[in-house]
Design an enzyme around this catalytic site. Structure first.
Site, short mmCIF file in Angstrom:
data_model
loop_
_atom_site.label_atom_id
_atom_site.label_comp_id
_atom_site.label_asym_id
_atom_site.label_seq_id
_atom_site.Cartn_x
_atom_site.Cartn_y
_atom_site.Cartn_z
N THR A 1 -6.67 3.65 -5.79
CA THR A 1 -7.94 4.27 -6.17
C THR A 1 -8.73 4.69 -4.93
O THR A 1 -9.28 5.79 -4.89
CB THR A 1 -8.78 3.30 -7.03
OG1 THR A 1 -8.02 2.97 -8.20
CG2 THR A 1 -10.10 3.93 -7.45
N TYR A 2 -8.75 3.85 -3.93
CA TYR A 2 -9.44 4.18 -2.69
C TYR A 2 -8.81 5.41 -2.04
O TYR A 2 -9.50 6.36 -1.66
CB TYR A 2 -9.41 2.98 -1.74
CG TYR A 2 -10.09 3.24 -0.42
CD1 TYR A 2 -11.47 3.37 -0.34
CD2 TYR A 2 -9.35 3.35 0.75
CE1 TYR A 2 -12.09 3.63 0.87
CE2 TYR A 2 -9.96 3.61 1.96
CZ TYR A 2 -11.33 3.74 2.02
OH TYR A 2 -11.95 4.00 3.22
N LYS B 1 -6.47 10.46 -14.00
CA LYS B 1 -5.90 9.12 -14.20
C LYS B 1 -5.39 9.10 -15.64
O LYS B 1 -6.16 8.84 -16.56
CB LYS B 1 -6.96 8.05 -13.95
CG LYS B 1 -6.52 6.63 -14.23
CD LYS B 1 -5.86 6.01 -13.04
CE LYS B 1 -5.49 4.56 -13.34
NZ LYS B 1 -5.10 3.84 -12.17
N GLU C 1 -3.58 9.74 -10.22
CA GLU C 1 -3.43 8.34 -9.84
C GLU C 1 -2.65 7.57 -10.90
O GLU C 1 -3.04 7.54 -12.07
CB GLU C 1 -4.80 7.68 -9.64
CG GLU C 1 -4.68 6.25 -9.19
CD GLU C 1 -6.02 5.55 -9.01
OE1 GLU C 1 -6.00 4.31 -8.89
OE2 GLU C 1 -7.06 6.22 -9.00
N ALA D 1 -0.79 3.96 -12.40
CA ALA D 1 -1.23 2.59 -12.67
C ALA D 1 -0.15 1.66 -12.15
O ALA D 1 0.98 1.70 -12.64
CB ALA D 1 -1.46 2.38 -14.16
#
Length: 177
Positions: free
Chosen positions: A19-20, A38, A115, A117
């Site tokens: 995430t960053y 996402k 992104e 998971a």
């Protein structure tokens, strides 16, 4: 490669900093009509009566932009693997729905930061559909986020080997401390 360019951010571990890293990459692409996506978020929470993605919330707050519900397809409550969170929420995750959402976003943005998971082998649908299937469906190269600590070489090489065996293009690596 797909017509619309994007990058799938995959990690070697959960909590590795996807995430960053996605947030920082988004800062670069937003200047050239880029977006963030996402597809599946577990660990969503309620805020003002609506389910919210913690990853999208972080990205929006960091970039000082309004929260955008269009950045996710599936919001699942339990902070567990997506397949289990979907089962707990009694939600049927449909890859076709993710694909349609992706296609809609690729018409709006020139470049998307997508992104994932967890890691490459995280199940999205129990025994049927994994994170690597999602990467293959979107047909975009991956950026691997890995740690800078003991064990990182092994995790990174296992991920690289798997990606190469699956024919998935690796765009690069980000070593995150």
């Amino acid at each position: 490669m797909s017509l619309n360019k994007g990058y799938f951010i995959i990690g070697t571990d959960t909590g590795i900093g996807k995430t960053y890293v996605s947030t920082l990459l988004y800062q670069g692409v937003k200047k050239i009509n880029g977006g963030y996506y996402k597809p599946v978020q577990s660990g969503a929470f309620e805020m003002l009566g609506k389910l919210v993605s913690p990853d999208v919330e972080f990205l929006c707050e960091y970039n000082k932009i309004p929260y955008d519900v269009d950045m996710t397809t599936y919001l699942l409550r339990a902070e567990v693997s997506p397949h289990l969170a979907a089962e707990i929420d009694k939600t049927e995750v449909k890859p076709e729905k993710i694909k349609k959402h992706w296609e809609k976003l690729t018409k709006k943005y020139d470049t998307l930061i997508v992104e994932g998971a967890g890691g490459l082998f995280v199940p999205i649908i129990r025994g049927k559909y994994y994170m690597y299937d999602l990467v293959k469906m979107l047909d975009i190269p991956v950026i691997v986020v890995t740690g800078n600590r003991v064990g990182s070489i092994n995790h990174t090489m296992l991920t690289v080997n798997a990606l190469q065996n699956m024919g998935i293009k690796i765009q690069g690596f980000i070593f995150n401390s």
